[in-house]
Write an enzyme that holds these catalytic residues in place. Structure first.
Site, mmCIF file in Angstrom:
data_model
loop_
_atom_site.group_PDB
_atom_site.id
_atom_site.type_symbol
_atom_site.label_atom_id
_atom_site.label_comp_id
_atom_site.label_asym_id
_atom_site.label_seq_id
_atom_site.Cartn_x
_atom_site.Cartn_y
_atom_site.Cartn_z
ATOM 1 N N ASP A 152 50.483 16.715 41.486
ATOM 2 C CA ASP A 152 49.018 16.834 41.370
ATOM 3 C C ASP A 152 48.455 15.724 40.477
ATOM 4 O OD1 ASP A 152 48.718 19.161 42.912
ATOM 5 O OD2 ASP A 152 49.129 20.457 41.197
ATOM 6 N N LYS B 216 52.588 28.185 39.902
ATOM 7 C CA LYS B 216 53.024 26.851 39.458
ATOM 8 C C LYS B 216 53.758 26.852 38.114
ATOM 9 C CE LYS B 216 49.469 24.215 41.895
ATOM 10 N NZ LYS B 216 48.461 23.152 41.808
#
Ligand code: ATR
Length: 278
Positions: free
Chosen positions: A102, A66
């Protein structure tokens, strides 16, 4: 051409994303497919170029890529830049933009559980890794009464607090002091992996001092109810597991790729079916 998306990570074996997105495509009759790609770090740059080269619609990015993936994109969305991680890539005519869904996904699930704004709430975030950054920065940007961050390694909380302070009243406390002040918080969030399968006996913090009516939120969804959430419920806490965060982060990515609202209920059902091993 058939719209193709996927998730890139390593290892990628147990991801629930393909089942969730495929269920959504089926529900809406979209001619699209979603695949899990096992990508090692040394191949990440080529994998991202492949999104452009093959004309894929986009890609989710998961552990451990990420942060690293940000080096290979053309543009990074503001929230993802503040968080310092990207979990969703969108391909618009060969230009790759990175987003972080997220944090927004978590925030939607929390706002639903809280039933109101967090502007007058005191929120404790346990942990200061990648998941904590997404959660804390998004909460701070959306407005919160007070944000308190704690972690086993306090320096990481200091770094995270530095970002959050730009948007909200933020303090760092060592674990022991945060635990002693548990009654002061309206919302307590575990972003660490403590309590996740197979270590289901561990808890990130004792719940002995918990006040009734406190929202206790665990990002973990396997098990669906961690020991920590069970302890919280015994003391009158309102438990929130990580299922909705997972579903909403997927739903936001789905909308970025397809331009249409995601069928949330169908996606949640697909996730729960898979978690229960059906
Ligand atoms: P993620 O992307 O899932 O957040 P991460 O960036 O590796 O993963 O962060 C893991 C978080 O869980 C960190 O806050 C970590 O604490 P440290 O910063 O001290 O490492 C926390 N964590 C993991 N295992 C832990 C344990 N056994 N006890 C306490 N905290 C733990």
């Amino acid at each position: 051409m058939r719209g193709i998306m996927g998730v890139a990570g390593y290892p990628i074996g147990h991801t629930l994303s393909p089942a969730m997105h495929e269920a959504a495509f089926k529900e809406l009759g979209l001619n699209m497919a979603y695949h899990a790609f096992e990508v090692r770090l040394e191949n990440l740059s080529d994998a991202v170029k492949g999104i452009r080269g093959l004309g894929l619609k986009g890609m989710n990015v998961t552990i451990p890529h990420k942060v690293e993936v940000m080096n290979y994109l053309d543009e990074i969305d503001n929230l993802a830049a503040e968080i310092g991680a990207v979990n969703t890539i969108v391909n618009r005519d060969g230009r790759l933009k990175g987003y972080n869904t997220d944090g927004e996904g978590y925030f939607q699930s929390l706002r639903e559980a809280a039933g109101s704004s967090l502007e007058d709430k005191r929120v404790l975030v346990i942990g200061s890794g990648g998941a904590a950054r997404a959660v804390a920065v998004t909460i701070a940007k959306n407005g919160v009464g007070e944000l308190v961050i704690t972690n086993r390694t306090l320096q990481k909380s200091e770094n995270l607090a530095e970002t959050c302070l730009k948007f909200a009243n933020t303090t760092v406390l060592p674990m022991g002091r945060a635990q002693a002040r548990l009654t002061e918080f309206d919302v307590i969030i575990n972003t660490t992996s403590v309590g996740m399968y197979p270590e289901t006996g561990s808890m990130p913090m004792s719940m002995e001092m918990l006040s009734r009516g406190t929202i206790v939120s665990d990002l973990i969804y396997n098990p669906l109810k961690t020991r920590w959430l069970k302890e919280a419920e015994k003391r009158g806490g309102i438990a929130l597991n990580g299922v909705n965060m997972f579903v909403y982060q997927g739903a936001i990515a789905f909308k970025l790729w397809t331009g249409v609202e995601a069928p949330i209920r169908v996606m949640r059902e697909a996730v729960l079916r898979n978690l229960k091993g059906e």
